[in-house]
Design a protein around this motif. Structure first.
Motif, PDB file in Angstrom:
ATOM      1  N   ARG A  27      47.386  -9.382 -27.509  1.00 11.67           N
ATOM      2  CA  ARG A  27      47.669  -9.010 -28.896  1.00 11.67           C
ATOM      3  C   ARG A  27      48.856  -9.848 -29.345  1.00 11.67           C
ATOM      4  N   ARG A  28      48.673 -10.513 -30.459  1.00 21.18           N
ATOM      5  CA  ARG A  28      49.686 -11.425 -30.998  1.00 21.18           C
ATOM      6  C   ARG A  28      51.049 -10.734 -31.141  1.00 21.18           C
ATOM      7  N   ALA A  29      51.059  -9.548 -31.729  1.00 15.28           N
ATOM      8  CA  ALA A  29      52.322  -8.839 -31.984  1.00 15.28           C
ATOM      9  C   ALA A  29      53.015  -8.462 -30.670  1.00 15.28           C
ATOM     10  N   GLU A  30      52.243  -8.005 -29.688  1.00 13.57           N
ATOM     11  CA  GLU A  30      52.833  -7.641 -28.391  1.00 13.57           C
ATOM     12  C   GLU A  30      53.447  -8.854 -27.699  1.00 13.57           C
ATOM     13  N   MET A  31      52.745  -9.982 -27.765  1.00 11.39           N
ATOM     14  CA  MET A  31      53.274 -11.222 -27.169  1.00 11.39           C
ATOM     15  C   MET A  31      54.546 -11.656 -27.899  1.00 11.39           C
ATOM     16  N   ALA A  32      54.542 -11.553 -29.215  1.00 11.33           N
ATOM     17  CA  ALA A  32      55.723 -11.940 -29.994  1.00 11.33           C
ATOM     18  C   ALA A  32      56.919 -11.064 -29.603  1.00 11.33           C
TER      19      ALA A  32
END
Length: 155
Positions: A27-32
């Motif tokens: 998930r993009r947000a989790e990685m960010a």
């Protein structure tokens, strides 16, 4: 001490996970959040470092339950792989994309280190700088090499 930028760290992290698994979903947000960066940096890393030329297929689903799926491309036989690579570009190819393809040929043991280095020299900007249609000449060279490698593989 090694200094790595955030993009390098994200790439290394994802590749480390991919060593143990053929496919991952993130998930993009989790990685960010994990890397304390903006989601667009995650996109940048995936779009530039996990390309088909480098042996990855990427699928993305946006929205609340969105994810990014990164999968290692399975190479069933070299001839089929070479045909697929040859279809990645048409009449022009940039130096960067050509270099990525040659790197993948080396990683898949289709060319040796010396052969790869010779190919890099042949398609480099320095070798083709005098020509107006540099990207077209590079594509022609690379298409010819891929066809020849494909013939070699069919013995």
């Amino acid at each position: 001490m090694n200094h790595h930028n955030t993009s390098d760290l994200i790439e290394a992290y994802l590749k480390k996970i991919l060593e143990d698994s053929e496919m991952i979903e993130i998930r993009r947000a989790e990685m960010a959040n994990l890397f304390n960066c903006v989601p667009s940096q995650i996109n940048y890393v995936i779009n530039t470092r996990f390309t088909i030329q480098r042996g990855y297929a990427v699928e993305s689903k946006r929205g609340g339950g969105g994810y990014i799926r990164i999968e290692k491309v399975k190479i069933s036989d070299k001839h089929h792989f070479l045909e697929q690579v040859n279809q990645l570009f048409d009449k022009k190819i940039s130096e960067k994309d050509a270099f990525e393809i040659i790197q993948k040929l080396f990683e898949e043991a289709i060319v040796s280190r010396n052969e790869g280095n010779l190919l890099l020299a042949a398609v480099s900007k320095n070798s083709l700088t005098e020509f107006e249609e540099e990207d077209a000449i590079r594509a022609s060279i690379l298409h010819s090499v891929l066809k020849r490698l494909s013939y070699k593989d069919r013995k």
